[in-house]
Design an enzyme around this catalytic site. Structure first.
Site, PDB file in Angstrom:
ATOM      1  N   ASP A  87     -51.236  18.761 -22.557  1.00  0.00           N
ATOM      2  CA  ASP A  87     -50.216  17.716 -22.566  1.00  0.00           C
ATOM      3  C   ASP A  87     -49.345  17.748 -21.320  1.00  0.00           C
ATOM      4  O   ASP A  87     -48.984  16.702 -20.777  1.00  0.00           O
ATOM      5  CB  ASP A  87     -49.343  17.873 -23.814  1.00  0.00           C
ATOM      6  N   LYS A 174     -36.672  12.958 -30.906  1.00  0.00           N
ATOM      7  CA  LYS A 174     -37.364  12.064 -29.993  1.00  0.00           C
ATOM      8  C   LYS A 174     -37.835  12.898 -28.810  1.00  0.00           C
ATOM      9  O   LYS A 174     -37.098  13.154 -27.866  1.00  0.00           O
ATOM     10  CB  LYS A 174     -36.432  10.946 -29.524  1.00  0.00           C
ATOM     11  N   LEU A 178     -43.932  12.019 -22.302  1.00  0.00           N
ATOM     12  CA  LEU A 178     -44.916  12.664 -21.440  1.00  0.00           C
ATOM     13  C   LEU A 178     -45.547  13.891 -22.098  1.00  0.00           C
ATOM     14  O   LEU A 178     -46.563  14.391 -21.608  1.00  0.00           O
ATOM     15  CB  LEU A 178     -44.272  13.069 -20.111  1.00  0.00           C
ATOM     16  N   GLY A 227     -32.452  16.951 -20.398  1.00  0.00           N
ATOM     17  CA  GLY A 227     -33.197  16.122 -19.460  1.00  0.00           C
ATOM     18  C   GLY A 227     -32.448  15.993 -18.152  1.00  0.00           C
ATOM     19  O   GLY A 227     -31.615  16.837 -17.798  1.00  0.00           O
ATOM     20  N   SER A 228     -32.722  14.923 -17.435  1.00  0.00           N
ATOM     21  CA  SER A 228     -32.131  14.733 -16.119  1.00  0.00           C
ATOM     22  C   SER A 228     -30.650  14.394 -16.217  1.00  0.00           C
ATOM     23  O   SER A 228     -30.173  13.877 -17.230  1.00  0.00           O
ATOM     24  CB  SER A 228     -32.863  13.613 -15.377  1.00  0.00           C
ATOM     25  N   THR A 229     -29.937  14.648 -15.134  1.00  0.00           N
ATOM     26  CA  THR A 229     -28.516  14.342 -15.092  1.00  0.00           C
ATOM     27  C   THR A 229     -28.282  12.835 -15.192  1.00  0.00           C
ATOM     28  O   THR A 229     -27.351  12.384 -15.877  1.00  0.00           O
ATOM     29  CB  THR A 229     -27.891  14.901 -13.802  1.00  0.00           C
ATOM     30  N   THR A 231     -30.102  10.509 -16.724  1.00  0.00           N
ATOM     31  CA  THR A 231     -30.284  10.060 -18.104  1.00  0.00           C
ATOM     32  C   THR A 231     -29.198  10.631 -18.997  1.00  0.00           C
ATOM     33  O   THR A 231     -28.723   9.972 -19.931  1.00  0.00           O
ATOM     34  CB  THR A 231     -31.667  10.464 -18.623  1.00  0.00           C
ATOM     35  N   GLY A 232     -28.774  11.857 -18.717  1.00  0.00           N
ATOM     36  CA  GLY A 232     -27.719  12.477 -19.502  1.00  0.00           C
ATOM     37  C   GLY A 232     -26.429  11.673 -19.471  1.00  0.00           C
ATOM     38  O   GLY A 232     -25.718  11.580 -20.484  1.00  0.00           O
ATOM     39  N   GLU A 249     -27.772  19.304 -21.776  1.00  0.00           N
ATOM     40  CA  GLU A 249     -28.338  20.362 -20.940  1.00  0.00           C
ATOM     41  C   GLU A 249     -29.146  19.644 -19.873  1.00  0.00           C
ATOM     42  O   GLU A 249     -30.231  19.128 -20.132  1.00  0.00           O
ATOM     43  CB  GLU A 249     -29.199  21.314 -21.787  1.00  0.00           C
ATOM     44  N   CYS A 283     -35.262  23.440 -15.378  1.00  0.00           N
ATOM     45  CA  CYS A 283     -33.917  23.039 -14.966  1.00  0.00           C
ATOM     46  C   CYS A 283     -33.129  24.190 -14.369  1.00  0.00           C
ATOM     47  O   CYS A 283     -32.279  23.991 -13.497  1.00  0.00           O
ATOM     48  CB  CYS A 283     -33.174  22.434 -16.148  1.00  0.00           C
ATOM     49  N   GLU A 381     -32.193  18.395  -6.813  1.00  0.00           N
ATOM     50  CA  GLU A 381     -33.176  18.958  -7.742  1.00  0.00           C
ATOM     51  C   GLU A 381     -34.522  18.284  -7.526  1.00  0.00           C
ATOM     52  O   GLU A 381     -34.635  17.060  -7.585  1.00  0.00           O
ATOM     53  CB  GLU A 381     -32.722  18.777  -9.187  1.00  0.00           C
TER      54      GLU A 381
END
Length: 490
Positions: A87, A174, A178, A227-229, A231-232, A249, A283, A381
């Site tokens: 995966d 959720k 990916l 996840g990413s900053t 999206t956070g 996080e 991360c 990053e």
């Protein structure tokens, strides 16, 4: 989708392809959940909370299910590790290690759930024991939304699921679109152990179609996101619009400092583990390496040899230490950063391209640049196997360079001087510090960052507290009348 203890088709009927990053082939499909599915899951979860069967149960009762889930994970370890490899490209040895950690995490929170019973109605001394008894209850928040990443598909999901269930919440998970396969298997495990319907729900789908509606749903009592900053920020704003708490996080650009008294060979090993573990997609990666100028030449020579010796290949093969990146988009992103670094004048020590023996798959060589602190490869990053190295001459300079970042997740120091290590630990602006190592993580210890790396803590007792709310219970015990308004005329 797994909603209300049943497998249901997504409302819109769509699917998303599952692509093996080692072969670039489609190996299956997952359901594409949407807002309608989120609404259904939240409605069922709220009804389950209202019934009180799970939310008002004892910690010991909930612990039994967590222990059963841990046992099933150990029983299905081989299958789960295989799915994870196919995966997201994680090497099989890492994936098997992750599955052990998943089971351990369930067992740890089962233990905390049992102990939670003894912590109920803890007394609080308010200095008026002849008139008032004050106690504190810890209660579940209710319905919690758990949105998780693709680099540790099952483990980081369980970092949230285990404490949330231990606290008595009903969960809606959720996972990243990916890498959702092992989270769907987790739903099957929950079903097999008889977890009460509505207690644990899984919705697969894209962030826009499923994650967004979930984080913004007014029926959710808390959102926990990894996840990413970028999206956070969206998740935090969506939760805040409903006056709901969120723990985040997020990304990182952590620094590892190697002082002149370090054992070079051991330090090189930790530097590689700190950046190349999980194919560099982590991360907390210590992807900024600061080396004291006095040992820089020797260190770089060792690092080049060791990085070029890393075994890259099919993640299903035992002994492989680096597999492919998760997908074509991530491959292009990492290769794009490598080009940016070269255009900005960073010196390539090793790597920088596709391994010559791997024509197919999203593989990138372990890459090391000698960089300057103003370069994008040093500051941003990348989320891939790219290590940026700079030198320093003093402890103060190293600390200043390490802290000069928008992120604050992790940091590390390698030195033979305990006093120096203590000074660095106290000076670093981050939530996690490793001394004479990099990346070890334990479910018993807190995890999380500051600055643009997010807020809140997962794991340990802090992870459990994050899914609980406290209720003050005050009892008036005096036989005297509360005569604030004077004696009664009745």
């Amino acid at each position: 989708l797994y909603i209300g203890g049943q497998w249901v088709a997504p409302d819109a009927g769509g699917t998303l392809p599952v692509i093996d990053p080692a072969t670039e082939e489609v190996i299956g499909h997952i359901p594409a959940g949407t807002g309608a599915d989120v609404n259904l899951a939240v409605s069922i979860a709220r009804a389950t909370v209202k019934s009180g069967h799970w939310t008002h149960s004892t910690g010991a009762y909930r612990a039994g299910f967590l222990k059963a889930m841990a046992a099933k994970v150990r029983e299905r370890k081989t299958l789960l590790a295989l799915l994870e490899c196919q995966d997201c490209g994680k090497p099989i040895d890492e994936a098997e290690w992750d599955m052990d950690d998943v089971a351990t995490c369930f067992e740890y929170y089962a233990d905390l759930a049992e102990k939670l019973d003894d912590r109920q109605y803890q007394p609080v001394d308010v200095g008026m024991s002849d008139s008032f008894h004050v106690k504190v209850r810890r209660e579940a928040l209710g319905v919690v939304a758990l949105i998780t990443p693709w680099n540790y598909p099952l483990l980081m999901a369980v970092w949230k699921v285990a404490p949330a269930l231990a606290a008595g919440n009903c969960c809606i998970l959720k996972p990243s679109e990916l890498a959702s396969l092992t989270c769907m298997e987790l739903a099957a495990i929950a079903h097999d152990v008889g977890l009460p319907p509505g207690t644990f729900n899984v919705i697969t789908g894209t962030g826009a179609d499923a994650g967004g509606p979930l984080s913004a749903h007014p029926g959710v009592n808390k959102v926990a996101f990894t996840g990413s900053t970028a999206t956070g920020r969206k998740v935090a704003l969506a939760a805040a619009a409903n006056l709901r708490p969120a723990t985040l996080e997020l990304g990182g650009k952590s620094a590892l400092m190697v002082f002149e008294d370090a054992d070079v060979e051991k330090a090189v090993e930790w530097a590689m583990f700190g950046c190349f573990w999980t194919n560099g997609q982590i991360c907390s990666s210590t992807s900024r390496l600061l080396v004291h100028v006095d040992i820089a030449d020797s260190f770089m020579a060792h690092l080049k040899i060791r990085a070029e010796s890393i075994r890259i290949g099919d993640p299903l093969q035992t002994g492989v230490r680096m597999g492919p990146l998760v997908n074509k988009q991530q491959y292009d992103r990492v290769m794009g950063y490598i080009k940016i670094a070269q255009d900005e004048g960073a010196e390539l020590l090793t790597g920088g391209g596709r391994p010559s023996h791997l024509a197919t798959g999203f593989y990138v060589q372990p890459t090391v640049f000698l960089a300057k602190p103003n370069m994008r490869v040093w500051r941003e990053e990348i989320f891939g196997p790219v290590l940026s190295v700079a030198t320093f001459t003093s402890e103060a300079e190293a600390i200043q360079m390490a802290n000069d970042s928008e992120y604050g997740l992790g940091g590390a120091v390698i030195s033979a001087d305990p006093a120096r290590c203590k000074r660095v630990v106290e000076a670093l602006e981050c939530g996690i510090v490793w001394v004479n190592c990099s990346q070890p993580c334990f479910c018993q210890a807190p995890w999380g960052g500051i600055k643009n790396s997010g807020f809140g803590r997962e794991l340990g007792e802090w992870g459990l507290e994050g899914f609980l709310t406290t209720k003050q219970v005050t009892t008036y015990i005096s036989s005297d009348t509360w005569s604030w308004y004077g004696p009664s005329k009745l």
